[in-house]
Write an enzyme that holds these catalytic residues in place. Structure first.
Site, PDB file in Angstrom:
ATOM      1  N   MET A   9       0.836  -1.194   0.000  1.00 43.13           N
ATOM      2  CA  MET A   9       0.000   0.000   0.000  1.00 43.13           C
ATOM      3  C   MET A   9       0.866   1.237   0.000  1.00 43.13           C
ATOM      4  O   MET A   9       1.857   1.313   0.717  1.00 43.13           O
ATOM      5  CB  MET A   9      -0.901   0.006   1.244  1.00 43.13           C
ATOM      6  CG  MET A   9      -1.735   1.244   1.405  1.00 43.13           C
ATOM      7  SD  MET A   9      -2.728   1.169   2.924  1.00 43.13           S
ATOM      8  CE  MET A   9      -3.554   2.777   2.837  1.00 43.13           C
ATOM      9  N   SER A 193       5.947   6.357  -0.514  1.00 49.72           N
ATOM     10  CA  SER A 193       7.305   5.802  -0.432  1.00 49.72           C
ATOM     11  C   SER A 193       7.768   5.614   1.006  1.00 49.72           C
ATOM     12  O   SER A 193       8.972   5.614   1.280  1.00 49.72           O
ATOM     13  CB  SER A 193       8.301   6.683  -1.205  1.00 49.72           C
ATOM     14  OG  SER A 193       7.895   6.837  -2.559  1.00 49.72           O
ATOM     15  N   ARG A 194       6.811   5.461   1.935  1.00 45.12           N
ATOM     16  CA  ARG A 194       7.106   5.252   3.353  1.00 45.12           C
ATOM     17  C   ARG A 194       7.850   6.432   3.991  1.00 45.12           C
ATOM     18  O   ARG A 194       8.460   6.293   5.056  1.00 45.12           O
ATOM     19  CB  ARG A 194       7.912   3.967   3.570  1.00 45.12           C
ATOM     20  CG  ARG A 194       7.196   2.687   3.135  1.00 45.12           C
ATOM     21  CD  ARG A 194       5.886   2.521   3.907  1.00 45.12           C
ATOM     22  NE  ARG A 194       5.298   1.205   3.744  1.00 45.12           N
ATOM     23  CZ  ARG A 194       4.387   0.883   2.823  1.00 45.12           C
ATOM     24  NH1 ARG A 194       3.989   1.795   1.947  1.00 45.12           N
ATOM     25  NH2 ARG A 194       3.877  -0.325   2.771  1.00 45.12           N
ATOM     26  N   MET A 195       7.773   7.604   3.381  1.00 47.48           N
ATOM     27  CA  MET A 195       8.384   8.803   3.964  1.00 47.48           C
ATOM     28  C   MET A 195       7.336   9.525   4.808  1.00 47.48           C
ATOM     29  O   MET A 195       6.946  10.657   4.552  1.00 47.48           O
ATOM     30  CB  MET A 195       8.938   9.706   2.854  1.00 47.48           C
ATOM     31  CG  MET A 195      10.048   9.077   2.048  1.00 47.48           C
ATOM     32  SD  MET A 195      11.489   8.657   3.072  1.00 47.48           S
ATOM     33  CE  MET A 195      12.116  10.302   3.418  1.00 47.48           C
TER      34      MET A 195
END
Length: 215
Positions: A9, A193-195
């Site tokens: 996700m 982007s998991r940032m």
């Protein structure tokens, strides 16, 4: 073994930037809680007030889900049986962590702080607002205690029903509320982007210090 990762996700719901965040964390929390209730109205979130309460005795932390019943005077309030496992743990170590996961909104809130009991009259007032069945259950259930089986609980409930038949059910002496006065509140907003956005508020004597954390 199933693939626990599943479909990856990406997070794109919203942002949490310093210029949008107040100096005090509670207006931000109130806004996020209102968003969670709006998500419930849309059928996206079943229980906005559900939160994981973690307590600890030494090196043995335990967690369970309770319901947030209010944010009052800079504290988070919930109610429970004082004789339960969590009640005993908080008596010995009055420090707890809370976690509210509003996953459809790609948001989480973490809270850590000291715990105190609410005033008895406040517990009684809230207890009086509960459904009668819940009131009877508070008397019937020795929360966290061992029972012989479901029949024992059914029998205990029936005895309490007979005891208070036709009467107002009073608040049990072993039942009431706790307040968590936060020393830290962290807000997490998922990002691509998991940032992820993470803003942590730490309480000082007269203000809050806001810090951005790496995802």
């Amino acid at each position: 073994m199933p693939d626990l990762a599943g479909e990856r996700m990406d997070y794109r719901a919203d942002t949490l930037r310093e210029q949008e965040a107040p100096a005090d964390p509670f207006p931000l929390f109130d806004g996020w809680l209102a968003d969670a209730f709006a998500a419930k109205e849309r059928g996206e979130l079943p229980e906005p007030t559900a939160m994981v309460l973690s307590t600890s005795l030494g090196d043995r932390p335990t967690s369970r889900t309770v319901l947030l019943k209010g944010v009052e005077d800079g504290t988070f309030v919930f109610f429970t049986n004082y004789d339960s496992a969590k009640g005993h743990q908080l008596l010995v170590n009055p420090y707890a962590a809370l976690h509210l996961g509003w996953y459809p909104l790609q948001r989480q809130v973490r809270v850590e702080g000291l715990v105190t009991r609410v005033a008895r009259e406040e517990s009684e007032a809230y207890f009086a607002s509960r459904p009668r069945g819940s009131q009877l259950g508070a008397w019937a259930s020795p929360q966290s205690g061992e029972v012989a089986g479901v029949e024992a609980l059914t029998d205990a409930y029936a005895r309490v029903e007979r005891r208070f038949d036709g009467e107002t059910v009073p608040c049990p002496p072993h039942w009431g509320g706790f307040r968590v006065r936060p020393s830290m509140i962290e807000f997490w907003q998922g990002q691509p982007s998991r940032m992820h956005d993470r803003l942590r508020y730490d309480r000082t004597d007269d203000a809050w210090i806001r810090t951005r954390l790496a995802p």
